[in-house]
Design a protein around this motif. Sequence first.
Motif, PDB file in Angstrom:
ATOM      1  N   VAL A 147      -8.541  11.144  26.441  1.00  0.00           N
ATOM      2  CA  VAL A 147      -7.274  11.863  26.366  1.00  0.00           C
ATOM      3  C   VAL A 147      -7.571  12.047  24.826  1.00  0.00           C
ATOM      4  O   VAL A 147      -6.389  12.746  24.030  1.00  0.00           O
ATOM      5  CB  VAL A 147      -6.161  10.645  27.052  1.00  0.00           C
ATOM      6  CG1 VAL A 147      -4.989  10.942  26.428  1.00  0.00           C
ATOM      7  CG2 VAL A 147      -5.928  10.887  28.128  1.00  0.00           C
ATOM      8  N   TYR A 148      -8.288  10.884  23.813  1.00  0.00           N
ATOM      9  CA  TYR A 148      -7.370  10.777  22.225  1.00  0.00           C
ATOM     10  C   TYR A 148      -8.501  12.465  22.356  1.00  0.00           C
ATOM     11  O   TYR A 148      -8.127  13.427  20.561  1.00  0.00           O
ATOM     12  CB  TYR A 148      -8.351   9.740  21.798  1.00  0.00           C
ATOM     13  CG  TYR A 148      -7.383   8.595  20.943  1.00  0.00           C
ATOM     14  CD1 TYR A 148      -5.585   8.907  21.788  1.00  0.00           C
ATOM     15  CD2 TYR A 148      -8.248   7.314  21.414  1.00  0.00           C
ATOM     16  CE1 TYR A 148      -4.785   7.870  21.754  1.00  0.00           C
ATOM     17  CE2 TYR A 148      -6.500   6.384  21.498  1.00  0.00           C
ATOM     18  CZ  TYR A 148      -5.523   6.530  21.719  1.00  0.00           C
ATOM     19  OH  TYR A 148      -4.944   5.123  21.624  1.00  0.00           O
ATOM     20  N   TRP A 149      -9.294  12.223  22.179  1.00  0.00           N
ATOM     21  CA  TRP A 149     -10.634  13.633  21.739  1.00  0.00           C
ATOM     22  C   TRP A 149      -9.830  15.052  22.556  1.00  0.00           C
ATOM     23  O   TRP A 149     -10.041  15.896  21.455  1.00  0.00           O
ATOM     24  CB  TRP A 149     -11.641  13.205  22.783  1.00  0.00           C
ATOM     25  CG  TRP A 149     -13.018  14.095  21.705  1.00  0.00           C
ATOM     26  CD1 TRP A 149     -13.111  15.452  21.393  1.00  0.00           C
ATOM     27  CD2 TRP A 149     -13.582  13.562  20.976  1.00  0.00           C
ATOM     28  NE1 TRP A 149     -14.044  15.631  20.435  1.00  0.00           N
ATOM     29  CE2 TRP A 149     -14.965  14.438  20.627  1.00  0.00           C
ATOM     30  CE3 TRP A 149     -14.124  12.320  21.390  1.00  0.00           C
ATOM     31  CZ2 TRP A 149     -15.832  14.243  19.836  1.00  0.00           C
ATOM     32  CZ3 TRP A 149     -15.103  11.968  20.418  1.00  0.00           C
ATOM     33  CH2 TRP A 149     -16.190  12.984  19.879  1.00  0.00           C
ATOM     34  N   THR A 150      -8.984  15.096  24.021  1.00  0.00           N
ATOM     35  CA  THR A 150      -8.331  16.188  23.886  1.00  0.00           C
ATOM     36  C   THR A 150      -7.065  16.598  23.492  1.00  0.00           C
ATOM     37  O   THR A 150      -7.193  17.615  23.076  1.00  0.00           O
ATOM     38  CB  THR A 150      -8.337  15.586  26.069  1.00  0.00           C
ATOM     39  OG1 THR A 150      -9.881  15.849  25.836  1.00  0.00           O
ATOM     40  CG2 THR A 150      -7.411  17.380  25.995  1.00  0.00           C
ATOM     41  N   THR A 151      -6.842  15.891  22.799  1.00  0.00           N
ATOM     42  CA  THR A 151      -5.170  15.767  21.981  1.00  0.00           C
ATOM     43  C   THR A 151      -5.213  16.251  20.525  1.00  0.00           C
ATOM     44  O   THR A 151      -4.472  16.149  20.195  1.00  0.00           O
ATOM     45  CB  THR A 151      -3.888  15.254  22.439  1.00  0.00           C
ATOM     46  OG1 THR A 151      -4.546  13.349  22.388  1.00  0.00           O
ATOM     47  CG2 THR A 151      -4.009  15.199  24.411  1.00  0.00           C
ATOM     48  N   ALA A 152      -6.889  16.412  20.220  1.00  0.00           N
ATOM     49  CA  ALA A 152      -6.166  15.861  18.550  1.00  0.00           C
ATOM     50  C   ALA A 152      -6.255  17.118  18.009  1.00  0.00           C
ATOM     51  O   ALA A 152      -5.874  17.019  17.227  1.00  0.00           O
ATOM     52  CB  ALA A 152      -8.247  14.942  19.110  1.00  0.00           C
ATOM     53  N   GLY A 153      -7.251  17.860  18.722  1.00  0.00           N
ATOM     54  CA  GLY A 153      -6.940  18.902  18.435  1.00  0.00           C
ATOM     55  C   GLY A 153      -7.088  19.268  16.087  1.00  0.00           C
ATOM     56  O   GLY A 153      -6.627  20.125  15.976  1.00  0.00           O
ATOM     57  N   GLY A 154      -8.341  18.704  16.646  1.00  0.00           N
ATOM     58  CA  GLY A 154      -9.243  19.127  15.162  1.00  0.00           C
ATOM     59  C   GLY A 154      -8.410  18.471  14.196  1.00  0.00           C
ATOM     60  O   GLY A 154      -8.961  17.725  13.022  1.00  0.00           O
ATOM     61  N   ASP A 155      -7.733  17.598  14.558  1.00  0.00           N
ATOM     62  CA  ASP A 155      -7.103  16.184  14.179  1.00  0.00           C
ATOM     63  C   ASP A 155      -7.992  15.016  13.538  1.00  0.00           C
ATOM     64  O   ASP A 155      -8.885  14.549  14.562  1.00  0.00           O
ATOM     65  CB  ASP A 155      -5.798  15.413  13.479  1.00  0.00           C
ATOM     66  CG  ASP A 155      -4.972  13.731  12.954  1.00  0.00           C
ATOM     67  OD1 ASP A 155      -5.752  14.014  11.894  1.00  0.00           O
ATOM     68  OD2 ASP A 155      -4.114  13.031  13.658  1.00  0.00           O
ATOM     69  N   PRO A 156      -8.827  14.621  12.540  1.00  0.00           N
ATOM     70  CA  PRO A 156      -9.447  13.818  11.730  1.00  0.00           C
ATOM     71  C   PRO A 156      -9.761  12.380  12.146  1.00  0.00           C
ATOM     72  O   PRO A 156     -10.263  11.516  12.971  1.00  0.00           O
ATOM     73  CB  PRO A 156     -10.391  13.439  10.601  1.00  0.00           C
ATOM     74  CG  PRO A 156      -9.434  15.455   9.609  1.00  0.00           C
ATOM     75  CD  PRO A 156      -8.622  15.557  10.913  1.00  0.00           C
TER      76      PRO A 156
END
Length: 126
Positions: free
Chosen positions: A81-90
């Motif tokens: 979920v974190y990786w999918t919703t990251a949207g490029g945010d480091p």
Amino acid sequence: MLQIRAITPGKRPGWRPVVHALAALAAAVLILAPPAAAYAAPSDAVFLAANSLPRVIENIRSQIMFLLFGIATLFLVIAGVYWTTAGGDPGQVDKAKGALRNAMIGYGLAVLAPILMTIVRNIVGQ
């Protein structure tokens, strides 16, 4: 001089103390009443069936594996979920990598649980 008071519907003067006294009496009877099971005559001797030490260790191992696999799967889902919703945010990607690392540690411990329990079994001499 005689006073006459009107009684409003729904209110009965003098009933409240009676209700409180009956409730207290009922509570006292329930608390002080001896349980019926206290006077029951045992028909046969009752023995507690305890498991042997190897069986207890096996049960502990299976419960630890179940718990570790469950927690590791939860961390794996959170990482996804974190990786999918990251949207490029480091920062979010780093949180996802941390959750994924925790999931892999959990799966590794779950796989090693039988080995660790074998070591415990050898220590206690069973």
